[in-house]
Write a protein that holds these residues in place. Structure first.
Motif, short mmCIF file in Angstrom:
data_model
loop_
_atom_site.label_atom_id
_atom_site.label_comp_id
_atom_site.label_asym_id
_atom_site.label_seq_id
_atom_site.Cartn_x
_atom_site.Cartn_y
_atom_site.Cartn_z
N PHE A 170 -18.67 -25.59 1.00
CA PHE A 170 -19.23 -24.47 1.74
C PHE A 170 -20.61 -24.18 1.16
O PHE A 170 -21.01 -24.73 0.12
CB PHE A 170 -18.35 -23.23 1.62
CG PHE A 170 -18.19 -22.72 0.21
CD1 PHE A 170 -19.02 -21.72 -0.29
CD2 PHE A 170 -17.21 -23.25 -0.63
CE1 PHE A 170 -18.89 -21.26 -1.60
CE2 PHE A 170 -17.07 -22.80 -1.93
CZ PHE A 170 -17.91 -21.81 -2.42
N THR A 171 -21.35 -23.33 1.81
CA THR A 171 -22.61 -22.84 1.26
C THR A 171 -22.54 -21.33 1.18
O THR A 171 -21.94 -20.68 2.05
CB THR A 171 -23.81 -23.29 2.10
OG1 THR A 171 -25.02 -22.89 1.46
CG2 THR A 171 -23.78 -22.69 3.50
N VAL B 83 -21.56 -26.10 14.34
CA VAL B 83 -22.42 -25.23 13.54
C VAL B 83 -21.58 -24.53 12.48
O VAL B 83 -20.36 -24.47 12.57
CB VAL B 83 -23.15 -24.19 14.43
CG1 VAL B 83 -24.09 -24.89 15.39
CG2 VAL B 83 -22.15 -23.32 15.19
N TYR B 84 -22.26 -24.02 11.46
CA TYR B 84 -21.54 -23.32 10.39
C TYR B 84 -22.41 -22.18 9.86
O TYR B 84 -23.60 -22.08 10.18
CB TYR B 84 -21.17 -24.28 9.25
CG TYR B 84 -22.36 -24.78 8.45
CD1 TYR B 84 -22.83 -24.06 7.35
CD2 TYR B 84 -23.01 -25.96 8.79
CE1 TYR B 84 -23.93 -24.50 6.62
CE2 TYR B 84 -24.11 -26.40 8.07
CZ TYR B 84 -24.56 -25.67 6.98
OH TYR B 84 -25.66 -26.10 6.28
N PHE B 85 -21.78 -21.35 9.01
CA PHE B 85 -22.43 -20.15 8.48
C PHE B 85 -22.05 -19.97 7.01
O PHE B 85 -21.20 -20.71 6.50
CB PHE B 85 -22.03 -18.94 9.34
CG PHE B 85 -22.44 -19.10 10.77
CD1 PHE B 85 -23.72 -18.74 11.17
CD2 PHE B 85 -21.59 -19.68 11.70
CE1 PHE B 85 -24.13 -18.95 12.48
CE2 PHE B 85 -21.99 -19.89 13.01
CZ PHE B 85 -23.27 -19.52 13.40
N PRO B 86 -22.66 -19.03 6.29
CA PRO B 86 -22.29 -18.84 4.89
C PRO B 86 -20.79 -18.62 4.73
O PRO B 86 -20.19 -17.81 5.44
CB PRO B 86 -23.08 -17.59 4.50
CG PRO B 86 -24.28 -17.62 5.39
CD PRO B 86 -23.78 -18.14 6.70
N GLY B 87 -20.19 -19.35 3.82
CA GLY B 87 -18.76 -19.22 3.57
C GLY B 87 -17.88 -20.10 4.44
O GLY B 87 -16.68 -20.20 4.18
N SER B 88 -18.43 -20.73 5.46
CA SER B 88 -17.62 -21.61 6.31
C SER B 88 -17.06 -22.76 5.47
O SER B 88 -17.83 -23.49 4.84
CB SER B 88 -18.46 -22.19 7.45
OG SER B 88 -18.94 -21.20 8.31
N PRO B 89 -15.73 -22.96 5.46
CA PRO B 89 -15.15 -24.08 4.70
C PRO B 89 -15.28 -25.37 5.50
O PRO B 89 -14.32 -25.84 6.13
CB PRO B 89 -13.69 -23.64 4.53
CG PRO B 89 -13.41 -22.82 5.75
CD PRO B 89 -14.70 -22.11 6.08
N ILE B 90 -16.45 -25.96 5.50
CA ILE B 90 -16.71 -27.05 6.44
C ILE B 90 -15.95 -28.33 6.10
O ILE B 90 -15.78 -29.19 6.95
CB ILE B 90 -18.21 -27.34 6.57
CG1 ILE B 90 -18.76 -27.95 5.30
CG2 ILE B 90 -18.97 -26.10 6.96
CD1 ILE B 90 -20.14 -28.54 5.50
N LEU C 175 -21.05 -34.25 -1.49
CA LEU C 175 -22.15 -33.29 -1.43
C LEU C 175 -23.48 -33.96 -1.15
O LEU C 175 -24.32 -33.41 -0.41
CB LEU C 175 -22.23 -32.49 -2.73
CG LEU C 175 -21.14 -31.43 -2.94
CD1 LEU C 175 -21.34 -30.73 -4.27
CD2 LEU C 175 -21.12 -30.43 -1.80
N SER C 176 -23.73 -35.13 -1.73
CA SER C 176 -25.02 -35.77 -1.50
C SER C 176 -25.20 -36.12 -0.03
O SER C 176 -26.30 -36.00 0.53
CB SER C 176 -25.17 -37.01 -2.38
OG SER C 176 -24.28 -38.03 -2.00
N VAL D 30 -21.79 -26.54 -1.85
CA VAL D 30 -21.07 -26.74 -3.10
C VAL D 30 -19.66 -27.21 -2.80
O VAL D 30 -19.16 -27.09 -1.67
CB VAL D 30 -21.05 -25.44 -3.94
CG1 VAL D 30 -22.46 -25.07 -4.39
CG2 VAL D 30 -20.41 -24.30 -3.16
N TYR D 31 -19.02 -27.77 -3.82
CA TYR D 31 -17.66 -28.33 -3.71
C TYR D 31 -16.84 -27.66 -4.79
O TYR D 31 -17.01 -27.93 -5.97
CB TYR D 31 -17.77 -29.83 -3.94
CG TYR D 31 -16.51 -30.68 -3.82
CD1 TYR D 31 -16.20 -31.32 -2.63
CD2 TYR D 31 -15.71 -30.93 -4.93
CE1 TYR D 31 -15.11 -32.17 -2.53
CE2 TYR D 31 -14.61 -31.77 -4.85
CZ TYR D 31 -14.31 -32.39 -3.65
OH TYR D 31 -13.21 -33.26 -3.56
N LYS D 32 -15.98 -26.72 -4.41
CA LYS D 32 -15.31 -25.89 -5.38
C LYS D 32 -13.79 -25.98 -5.27
O LYS D 32 -13.23 -26.03 -4.16
CB LYS D 32 -15.73 -24.42 -5.21
CG LYS D 32 -17.22 -24.17 -5.48
CD LYS D 32 -17.59 -24.50 -6.92
CE LYS D 32 -19.04 -24.24 -7.20
NZ LYS D 32 -19.43 -24.66 -8.58
#
Length: 450
Positions: free
Chosen positions: A47-48, A114-121, A139-140, A330-332
């Motif tokens: 997510f971002t 499309v996605y937004f902040p917090g979207s678990p893509i 991530l890359s 990020v990948y958390k």
């Protein structure tokens, strides 16, 4: 269905992707193996926390390349020999890596969405050991491709019905150029100048000549005649090497009024395009199109909306994400089992540090709530049961099950999906002025009310 049956998306031999990673992924693995925690069932999410400054939405791109990378994540003998020679991990870890095959599950937003902040893509599930190794390569790919696709989407929105040509190969790494072409096509570009992208992904390719071709010849007339004799009257002639008006006149004399197009690569494009259109019409070349290039971005494209331009060629600004070359994803780790027992329950985990780098724990679902007119009004993210009213609007789909890739889509399908996703957003999504994300991200209460 075999990969040969897929049409768009030609897959060629892909080497191991196992070393497209950071060393600490392997050292974490070694320590977890020794501690007995490597086998704990885990859930990682991509997510971002925020969109690039001023952007209204993000675009998911690179998913197909991620699936290829996961499938080819193998520690072959020469790779293991390198790790052994450099003393990066111990013998027990090398033995484990020798048999590595991702056997877990991956869910994600469909590519082009499309996605937004917090979207678990993207959600990756399996043992900690097999999931943690994939962090860097995932991530890359997603950070690069999503950044390019977002820039391409803004440019294609600004261009309207006028086609866009991706021509940034000489402005980036040769392999990144191929990925950028793919992402640009998803974002709405019509073609690419990069033949490697055309070969690998079956993206339409275009190209005719550069200024060097004109300078090679004794006169511009000789250069135009050579090009027309070789490529036909439907070719595109570059008319700004010397004097534009003289070049246009010569071009029509040689190719006739059926000349395909002229390209303008410098100067005040708005003014020059109007003058060239008028001159072409006066010469009877009313069907000859005008293509403009020269360091275009979405703002320059929008400024040319009233110009008699038929297509745009974009390079540097596209392949650098128009000022935002990464999507900051990020990948958390968001959940893990209490023990290595296969039946052990998952418990949410989350980073709680200060400085804005917090995350929300728990295995998540995501849905897009629509208003009464079918327009998206919120991105809803939660854990536990999905509310009944959102059950039909869920965003994550299965991509990998038990280590087997489930989805490989032609790029045209992905491209159409993005166009539909962008069209479902509020109209302000396509405004180029800086603003907040066009949809708020809402977190639904979890099972414990958190």
């Amino acid at each position: 269905m075999t990969t040969a049956d897929l049409g768009r998306g030609r897959r060629v031999g892909v080497p191991s992707t196992a070393l497209f990673t950071d060393q600490y992924e392997l050292t974490m693995l070694q320590a977890a193996l020794k501690a007995g925690t490597a086998g704990r069932r885990s859930v990682f999410e991509v997510f971002t926390r925020r969109l690039p400054n001023g952007r209204r939405y993000g675009v998911v791109a690179g998913t197909g390349r991620v699936l290829d990378a996961v499938e080819n994540f193998r520690f072959e003998p020469d790779v293991l020999a390198f790790l052994r020679e450099k003393g990066i991990v111990d013998g027990a870890t090398l033995d484990w890596l020798a048999g590595y095959r991702f056997s877990g599950d991956i869910w994600g937003y469909p590519e082009g969405e499309v996605y937004f902040p917090g979207s678990p893509i993207l959600r990756v599930e399996g043992s900690f050991a097999e999931c943690v190794l994939l962090e860097t390569v995932i991530l890359s790919i997603l950070n690069h491709d999503s950044a390019i696709a977002a820039a391409a989407s803004r440019m294609s929105s600004a261009a309207g019905d006028r086609p866009l040509i991706e021509m940034g190969a000489r402005r980036t790494h040769e392999l990144a150029a191929v990925a950028a072409s793919r992402a640009a096509y998803i974002g709405g570009f019509a073609s690419t100048s990069d033949l490697a992208a055309g070969f690998r992904y079956d993206i339409p390719t275009v190209g005719t000549s550069a200024h060097a071709f004109t300078l090679l010849h004794d006169s511009e007339r000789d250069a135009f005649r050579a090009q027309v004799d070789s490529l036909g009257g439907g070719t595109t002639l570059l008319v700004d090497t010397y004097d534009v008006a003289e070049a246009v006149r010569t071009a029509v004399e040689i190719a006739g009024p059926e000349l395909g197009a002229v390209r303008i690569d410098s100067g005040d494009l708005l003014l020059v395009a109007h003058r060239v259109r008028q001159q072409l019409d006066e010469l009877g070349a009313t069907g000859t199109k005008i293509t403009v290039t020269s360091d275009l971005d979405e703002y320059a494209i929008a400024s040319l909306a009233a110009a008699p331009v038929d297509s745009y060629g974009v390079g540097t600004q596209l392949v650098t994400g128009s000022g935002h070359p990464t999507a900051s994803m990020v990948y958390k780790l968001v959940a893990r089992a209490e023990s290595a027992d296969p039946g052990a329950p998952l418990v949410p985990v989350a980073k709680k540090s200060t400085g804005g780098k917090t995350s929300v724990g728990g295995r998540k679902w995501a849905a897009r709530r629509l208003d009464a007119y079918g327009v998206a009004e919120a991105e809803v993210v939660g854990t536990g049961k999905v509310p009944e009213e959102l059950a039909g609007q869920q965003l994550l789909v299965p991509l990998v099950e038990g280590g087997e890739v489930l989805v490989r889509e032609p790029l045209d399908v992905v491209r159409d999906r993005h166009a539909a996703a962008r069209a479902s957003l509020p109209l302000s999504a396509t405004q180029l002025s800086r603003g907040e994300p066009v949809l708020p991200t809402e977190y639904a209460p979890g099972p414990s009310g958190s």
